[in-house]
Design a protein around this motif. Structure first.
Motif, PDB file in Angstrom:
ATOM      1  N   VAL A  95       1.485   0.518  10.730  1.00 57.73           N
ATOM      2  CA  VAL A  95       2.492   0.025   9.791  1.00 57.73           C
ATOM      3  C   VAL A  95       2.842   1.091   8.752  1.00 57.73           C
ATOM      4  CG1 VAL A  95       3.071  -1.770   8.126  1.00 57.73           C
ATOM      5  CG2 VAL A  95       1.738  -2.356  10.143  1.00 57.73           C
ATOM      6  N   ILE A  96       1.828   1.825   8.260  1.00 58.33           N
ATOM      7  CA  ILE A  96       2.124   2.927   7.332  1.00 58.33           C
ATOM      8  C   ILE A  96       3.050   3.931   8.014  1.00 58.33           C
ATOM      9  CG2 ILE A  96       1.171   4.866   6.026  1.00 58.33           C
ATOM     10  CD1 ILE A  96      -1.421   3.288   5.729  1.00 58.33           C
ATOM     11  N   SER A  97       2.737   4.249   9.263  1.00 57.53           N
ATOM     12  CA  SER A  97       3.557   5.211  10.020  1.00 57.53           C
ATOM     13  C   SER A  97       4.987   4.720  10.156  1.00 57.53           C
ATOM     14  CB  SER A  97       2.952   5.460  11.398  1.00 57.53           C
ATOM     15  OG  SER A  97       1.649   6.003  11.303  1.00 57.53           O
ATOM     16  N   SER A  98       5.145   3.429  10.453  1.00 61.63           N
ATOM     17  CA  SER A  98       6.499   2.884  10.625  1.00 61.63           C
ATOM     18  C   SER A  98       7.286   2.966   9.314  1.00 61.63           C
ATOM     19  CB  SER A  98       6.437   1.434  11.124  1.00 61.63           C
ATOM     20  OG  SER A  98       5.944   0.563  10.133  1.00 61.63           O
ATOM     21  N   THR A  99       6.591   2.812   8.184  1.00 63.63           N
ATOM     22  CA  THR A  99       7.253   2.922   6.882  1.00 63.63           C
ATOM     23  C   THR A  99       7.809   4.329   6.678  1.00 63.63           C
ATOM     24  OG1 THR A  99       5.776   1.251   5.933  1.00 63.63           O
ATOM     25  CG2 THR A  99       6.945   2.685   4.389  1.00 63.63           C
ATOM     26  N   TYR A 100       7.013   5.338   7.045  1.00 63.14           N
ATOM     27  CA  TYR A 100       7.466   6.721   6.902  1.00 63.14           C
ATOM     28  C   TYR A 100       8.547   7.064   7.934  1.00 63.14           C
ATOM     29  CZ  TYR A 100       4.204   8.122   3.270  1.00 63.14           C
ATOM     30  OH  TYR A 100       3.556   8.257   2.067  1.00 63.14           O
ATOM     31  N   VAL A 101       8.437   6.492   9.120  1.00 59.38           N
ATOM     32  CA  VAL A 101       9.482   6.700  10.128  1.00 59.38           C
ATOM     33  C   VAL A 101      10.805   6.120   9.640  1.00 59.38           C
ATOM     34  CG1 VAL A 101      10.272   6.006  12.433  1.00 59.38           C
ATOM     35  CG2 VAL A 101       7.939   6.849  12.123  1.00 59.38           C
TER      36      VAL A 101
ATOM     37  N   LEU B 294       0.837  -1.204   0.000  1.00 69.11           N
ATOM     38  CA  LEU B 294       0.000   0.000   0.000  1.00 69.11           C
ATOM     39  C   LEU B 294       0.868   1.250   0.000  1.00 69.11           C
ATOM     40  CD1 LEU B 294      -2.599   1.703   0.512  1.00 69.11           C
ATOM     41  CD2 LEU B 294      -2.404   1.092   2.922  1.00 69.11           C
ATOM     42  N   SER B 295       1.876   1.259   0.838  1.00 70.44           N
ATOM     43  CA  SER B 295       2.769   2.419   0.941  1.00 70.44           C
ATOM     44  C   SER B 295       3.508   2.681  -0.369  1.00 70.44           C
ATOM     45  CB  SER B 295       3.783   2.210   2.075  1.00 70.44           C
ATOM     46  OG  SER B 295       3.128   2.042   3.313  1.00 70.44           O
ATOM     47  N   LYS B 296       3.893   1.608  -1.067  1.00 72.42           N
ATOM     48  CA  LYS B 296       4.595   1.774  -2.342  1.00 72.42           C
ATOM     49  C   LYS B 296       3.724   2.523  -3.345  1.00 72.42           C
ATOM     50  CE  LYS B 296       5.826  -2.491  -3.221  1.00 72.42           C
ATOM     51  NZ  LYS B 296       6.447  -3.643  -3.938  1.00 72.42           N
ATOM     52  N   PHE B 297       2.425   2.185  -3.393  1.00 76.73           N
ATOM     53  CA  PHE B 297       1.529   2.868  -4.325  1.00 76.73           C
ATOM     54  C   PHE B 297       1.297   4.318  -3.902  1.00 76.73           C
ATOM     55  CE2 PHE B 297       0.078  -1.552  -5.417  1.00 76.73           C
ATOM     56  CZ  PHE B 297       0.509  -1.503  -6.741  1.00 76.73           C
ATOM     57  N   ILE B 298       1.244   4.566  -2.597  1.00 78.62           N
ATOM     58  CA  ILE B 298       1.107   5.951  -2.118  1.00 78.62           C
ATOM     59  C   ILE B 298       2.313   6.763  -2.575  1.00 78.62           C
ATOM     60  CG2 ILE B 298       1.061   7.439  -0.077  1.00 78.62           C
ATOM     61  CD1 ILE B 298      -0.505   5.232   1.368  1.00 78.62           C
TER      62      ILE B 298
ATOM     63  N   VAL C  65      16.299   7.140   7.667  1.00 80.30           N
ATOM     64  CA  VAL C  65      17.312   6.970   6.616  1.00 80.30           C
ATOM     65  C   VAL C  65      17.719   8.317   6.049  1.00 80.30           C
ATOM     66  CG1 VAL C  65      17.671   6.120   4.263  1.00 80.30           C
ATOM     67  CG2 VAL C  65      16.691   4.605   5.991  1.00 80.30           C
ATOM     68  N   LYS C  66      16.740   9.169   5.804  1.00 80.80           N
ATOM     69  CA  LYS C  66      17.012  10.482   5.221  1.00 80.80           C
ATOM     70  C   LYS C  66      17.884  11.313   6.159  1.00 80.80           C
ATOM     71  CE  LYS C  66      15.712  12.606   1.366  1.00 80.80           C
ATOM     72  NZ  LYS C  66      15.777  11.991   0.025  1.00 80.80           N
TER      73      LYS C  66
ATOM     74  N   ALA D  64      13.523   1.429   2.720  1.00 79.49           N
ATOM     75  CA  ALA D  64      13.359   2.852   3.011  1.00 79.49           C
ATOM     76  C   ALA D  64      14.356   3.684   2.215  1.00 79.49           C
ATOM     77  CB  ALA D  64      13.523   3.104   4.508  1.00 79.49           C
ATOM     78  N   ALA D  65      15.596   3.210   2.120  1.00 72.54           N
ATOM     79  CA  ALA D  65      16.635   3.939   1.379  1.00 72.54           C
ATOM     80  C   ALA D  65      16.266   4.056  -0.102  1.00 72.54           C
ATOM     81  CB  ALA D  65      17.976   3.238   1.541  1.00 72.54           C
ATOM     82  N   ARG D  66      15.672   2.999  -0.630  1.00 72.73           N
ATOM     83  CA  ARG D  66      15.265   3.023  -2.037  1.00 72.73           C
ATOM     84  C   ARG D  66      14.055   3.945  -2.247  1.00 72.73           C
ATOM     85  NH1 ARG D  66      13.617  -2.198  -2.655  1.00 72.73           N
ATOM     86  NH2 ARG D  66      11.534  -1.530  -2.075  1.00 72.73           N
ATOM     87  N   ASP D  67      13.091   3.882  -1.318  1.00 77.12           N
ATOM     88  CA  ASP D  67      11.826   4.593  -1.510  1.00 77.12           C
ATOM     89  C   ASP D  67      11.901   6.088  -1.227  1.00 77.12           C
ATOM     90  OD1 ASP D  67      10.716   2.151  -2.138  1.00 77.12           O
ATOM     91  OD2 ASP D  67       9.911   1.793  -0.127  1.00 77.12           O
ATOM     92  N   CYS D  68      12.884   6.512  -0.445  1.00 77.95           N
ATOM     93  CA  CYS D  68      12.911   7.924  -0.038  1.00 77.95           C
ATOM     94  C   CYS D  68      13.827   8.788  -0.917  1.00 77.95           C
ATOM     95  CB  CYS D  68      13.330   8.050   1.422  1.00 77.95           C
ATOM     96  SG  CYS D  68      15.076   7.727   1.752  1.00 77.95           S
ATOM     97  N   ARG D  69      14.354   8.206  -1.977  1.00 80.11           N
ATOM     98  CA  ARG D  69      15.318   8.939  -2.808  1.00 80.11           C
ATOM     99  C   ARG D  69      14.749  10.242  -3.363  1.00 80.11           C
ATOM    100  NH1 ARG D  69      17.370   3.600  -6.078  1.00 80.11           N
ATOM    101  NH2 ARG D  69      18.709   2.736  -4.432  1.00 80.11           N
ATOM    102  N   THR D  70      13.481  10.223  -3.771  1.00 76.00           N
ATOM    103  CA  THR D  70      12.893  11.406  -4.413  1.00 76.00           C
ATOM    104  C   THR D  70      11.993  12.197  -3.464  1.00 76.00           C
ATOM    105  OG1 THR D  70      11.033  10.083  -5.231  1.00 76.00           O
ATOM    106  CG2 THR D  70      12.964  10.277  -6.666  1.00 76.00           C
TER     107      THR D  70
END
Length: 346
Positions: free
Chosen positions: A255-261, A223-227, A266-267, A295-301
């Motif tokens: 779980v969504i929150s933990s993904t953003y945390v 779900l987070s990946k699509f968001i 990482v950032k 997280a490192a892959r998803d937060c690049r942009t």
């Protein structure tokens, strides 16, 4: 005797060089149950188990009953085993005092094991549990059976697959962990299924995708990946599926929150010039190191400012879910909409 590592505990059991007192605790339930079983296997002759094996459930026993069994001499055996499961030693100072007195003169024929599973033992934050562990370590030993690291779990999957006459690559072994989680018992259950399907062949990514029961974390990660892609159609499809599967909105939100945390950590690590994998030294990523890589892959942009705004939305939703009567599903749908808007405006 000081605190033991898992390796030292395994060696004790193998060489039958037992301590009279054990305290087993930690995050990994499977390992605690496994070593309790090994101790029982080595110490108790099944023919005399009625005389030499005594088991107590914490909620149904008193410290007096436990110590009375510990004083009993074994019959036709070198040892008697007294196993105490989830006894709330931190709730009554009198119980700990009675145990300390018993430790001063432990019968050499007794092995007393306190096994904490559903009771959380936190020796870092709780002075009571530190004091309890100190008593056990002085009289015998304590063992903290923590989650295995991802690399250790990968090795475990590889060796377990080989024992079942199957093969699997390290990459797909790591993929199993990301899909079903790092709980060893769950991994073994899923691996049994994969091996049966592979029938002596290779466990491929396709087999894992077709047969694995995804953990809530893995499903919400989709779900987070699509968001993060700004794909609202697929994000809401997954959300509706989660609702249909009776997942609680508060659990999904967590779980969504933990993904953003994870992404925010990482950032920040990268902004400070640190390697993101150093986060394992400060946060509980053991056995779940893939979360940092994801997280490192998803937060690049994504900017730190955007991540902060997303965390503000998630925190607000969490507070509303816990403090108001507003439907959690509606709150979660609104929060997903806010996160999608945030992504599109970035």
């Amino acid at each position: 005797m000081p605190k033991l590592t898992e390796k030292e505990l395994k060696e004790q059991i193998k060489t039958e060089n037992f301590s009279n007192v054990y305290m087993l605790y930690g995050e990994e339930s499977y390992l605690k149950e496994y070593y309790v079983g090994k101790l029982k296997e080595k110490l108790v002759d099944s023919a005399f188990a009625d005389f030499n094996f005594h088991q107590h459930e914490g909620k149904n026993s008193s410290i007096d009953d436990i110590l009375q069994d510990a004083e009993m001499l074994p019959m036709m055996s070198e040892y008697s085993l007294v196993l105490v499961h989830d006894y709330p030693l931190d709730k009554n100072q009198g119980d700990l005092k009675a145990l300390k007195e018993f430790f001063k003169d432990i019968p050499p024929s007794c092995v007393l094991v306190f096994w904490f599973d559903s009771i959380e033992v936190d020796t870092k934050k709780s002075a009571k549990w530190r004091a309890i562990e100190k008593e056990f370590s002085s009289a015998g030993c304590s063992v903290n059976l923590e989650k295995r690291s991802e690399s250790e779990l990968v090795k475990l999957i590889l060796s377990s697959a080989k024992k079942r006459s199957c093969t699997i690559t390290s990459q797909n072994a790591a993929y199993i962990i990301s899909v079903v989680g790092s709980d060893i018992q769950t991994i073994f259950s899923e691996l049994e299924k994969f091996c049966a399907f592979a029938a002596g062949g290779e466990i491929t990514k396709e087999i894992i995708d077709d047969l694995a029961i995804k953990s809530l974390q893995a499903r919400v990660y989709d779900l987070s990946k699509f968001i993060l892609k700004g794909d609202g159609d697929n994000a809401y499809k997954i959300l509706e599926t989660l609702f249909a599967q009776k997942e609680e909105p508060i659990s999904i939100l967590a779980v969504i929150s933990s993904t953003y945390v994870d992404m925010y950590r990482v950032k920040c690590a990268k902004a400070a010039g640190e390697n993101e994998m150093n986060l394992t030294e400060f946060f509980t990523y053991r056995g779940r190191e893939f979360l940092i890589r994801n997280a490192a892959r998803d937060c690049r942009t994504i900017s730190i400012a955007s991540l902060r705004s997303a965390l503000d939305h998630l925190t607000e939703a969490d507070m509303l879910m816990k403090s108001t009567s507003v439907d959690g599903k509606i709150l979660l749908e609104e929060t997903v909409a806010k996160l999608l808007m945030l992504k599109r405006s970035a």
